[in-house]
Write a protein that holds these residues in place. Structure first.
Motif, PDB file in Angstrom:
ATOM      1  N   LEU A  24      -0.238  22.842 -16.296  1.00 40.06           N
ATOM      2  CA  LEU A  24       0.057  24.227 -16.648  1.00 40.06           C
ATOM      3  C   LEU A  24       1.154  24.318 -17.704  1.00 40.06           C
ATOM      4  O   LEU A  24       1.069  25.134 -18.633  1.00 40.06           O
ATOM      5  CB  LEU A  24       0.467  25.014 -15.402  1.00 40.06           C
ATOM      6  CG  LEU A  24      -0.656  25.333 -14.430  1.00 40.06           C
ATOM      7  CD1 LEU A  24      -0.095  25.976 -13.162  1.00 40.06           C
ATOM      8  CD2 LEU A  24      -1.667  26.253 -15.078  1.00 40.06           C
ATOM      9  N   ALA A  25       2.183  23.490 -17.583  1.00 39.37           N
ATOM     10  CA  ALA A  25       3.279  23.510 -18.554  1.00 39.37           C
ATOM     11  C   ALA A  25       2.794  23.078 -19.939  1.00 39.37           C
ATOM     12  O   ALA A  25       3.132  23.715 -20.950  1.00 39.37           O
ATOM     13  CB  ALA A  25       4.419  22.622 -18.081  1.00 39.37           C
ATOM     14  N   CYS A  26       2.005  22.024 -20.002  1.00 37.60           N
ATOM     15  CA  CYS A  26       1.483  21.562 -21.298  1.00 37.60           C
ATOM     16  C   CYS A  26       0.527  22.584 -21.896  1.00 37.60           C
ATOM     17  O   CYS A  26       0.558  22.833 -23.105  1.00 37.60           O
ATOM     18  CB  CYS A  26       0.779  20.219 -21.136  1.00 37.60           C
ATOM     19  SG  CYS A  26       1.894  18.843 -20.830  1.00 37.60           S
ATOM     20  N   SER A  27      -0.300  23.185 -21.078  1.00 40.45           N
ATOM     21  CA  SER A  27      -1.223  24.208 -21.570  1.00 40.45           C
ATOM     22  C   SER A  27      -0.455  25.402 -22.101  1.00 40.45           C
ATOM     23  O   SER A  27      -0.816  25.971 -23.150  1.00 40.45           O
ATOM     24  CB  SER A  27      -2.163  24.655 -20.453  1.00 40.45           C
ATOM     25  OG  SER A  27      -2.927  23.581 -19.985  1.00 40.45           O
ATOM     26  N   PHE A  28       0.607  25.799 -21.414  1.00 42.66           N
ATOM     27  CA  PHE A  28       1.436  26.904 -21.884  1.00 42.66           C
ATOM     28  C   PHE A  28       2.108  26.557 -23.212  1.00 42.66           C
ATOM     29  O   PHE A  28       2.158  27.390 -24.122  1.00 42.66           O
ATOM     30  CB  PHE A  28       2.497  27.250 -20.838  1.00 42.66           C
ATOM     31  CG  PHE A  28       3.442  28.315 -21.297  1.00 42.66           C
ATOM     32  CD1 PHE A  28       3.053  29.637 -21.296  1.00 42.66           C
ATOM     33  CD2 PHE A  28       4.704  27.992 -21.735  1.00 42.66           C
ATOM     34  CE1 PHE A  28       3.911  30.625 -21.735  1.00 42.66           C
ATOM     35  CE2 PHE A  28       5.576  28.965 -22.171  1.00 42.66           C
ATOM     36  CZ  PHE A  28       5.182  30.288 -22.172  1.00 42.66           C
ATOM     37  N   LEU A  29       2.607  25.335 -23.343  1.00 44.33           N
ATOM     38  CA  LEU A  29       3.248  24.928 -24.601  1.00 44.33           C
ATOM     39  C   LEU A  29       2.264  24.918 -25.759  1.00 44.33           C
ATOM     40  O   LEU A  29       2.592  25.393 -26.857  1.00 44.33           O
ATOM     41  CB  LEU A  29       3.888  23.552 -24.438  1.00 44.33           C
ATOM     42  CG  LEU A  29       5.199  23.521 -23.667  1.00 44.33           C
ATOM     43  CD1 LEU A  29       5.657  22.081 -23.455  1.00 44.33           C
ATOM     44  CD2 LEU A  29       6.259  24.302 -24.409  1.00 44.33           C
ATOM     45  N   TYR A  30       1.060  24.384 -25.535  1.00 48.03           N
ATOM     46  CA  TYR A  30       0.063  24.373 -26.597  1.00 48.03           C
ATOM     47  C   TYR A  30      -0.340  25.792 -26.975  1.00 48.03           C
ATOM     48  O   TYR A  30      -0.498  26.101 -28.155  1.00 48.03           O
ATOM     49  CB  TYR A  30      -1.168  23.567 -26.192  1.00 48.03           C
ATOM     50  CG  TYR A  30      -1.028  22.081 -26.444  1.00 48.03           C
ATOM     51  CD1 TYR A  30      -0.703  21.605 -27.700  1.00 48.03           C
ATOM     52  CD2 TYR A  30      -1.245  21.155 -25.435  1.00 48.03           C
ATOM     53  CE1 TYR A  30      -0.577  20.253 -27.950  1.00 48.03           C
ATOM     54  CE2 TYR A  30      -1.120  19.802 -25.669  1.00 48.03           C
ATOM     55  CZ  TYR A  30      -0.788  19.361 -26.931  1.00 48.03           C
ATOM     56  OH  TYR A  30      -0.666  18.024 -27.171  1.00 48.03           O
ATOM     57  N   ALA A  31      -0.493  26.675 -26.002  1.00 50.35           N
ATOM     58  CA  ALA A  31      -0.849  28.069 -26.287  1.00 50.35           C
ATOM     59  C   ALA A  31       0.275  28.768 -27.047  1.00 50.35           C
ATOM     60  O   ALA A  31       0.022  29.515 -27.999  1.00 50.35           O
ATOM     61  CB  ALA A  31      -1.165  28.804 -24.993  1.00 50.35           C
TER      62      ALA A  31
END
Length: 53
Positions: A24-31
């Protein structure tokens, strides 16, 4: 986005080990990086081409 060292490998390793918080953290950063890049591009279009009113 692809030049962030280690973030892609961290995401792949967390997917393989089912670490949902890191996913979730990586997905949020990429978004967030994608949205920021699109914002910068839109602002630069307005600066470069003044007839976009």
């Amino acid at each position: 986005m692809c030049s962030v060292p280690g973030l892609g490998k961290l995401l792949i390793n967390s997917i393989l080990s089912n670490d949902y918080n890191i996913i979730l953290a990586c997905s949020f950063l990429y978004a967030a990086m994608y949205i920021f890049m699109m914002l910068i591009i839109d602002i630069s279009y307005g600066i470069i081409d003044q007839e976009l009113d």
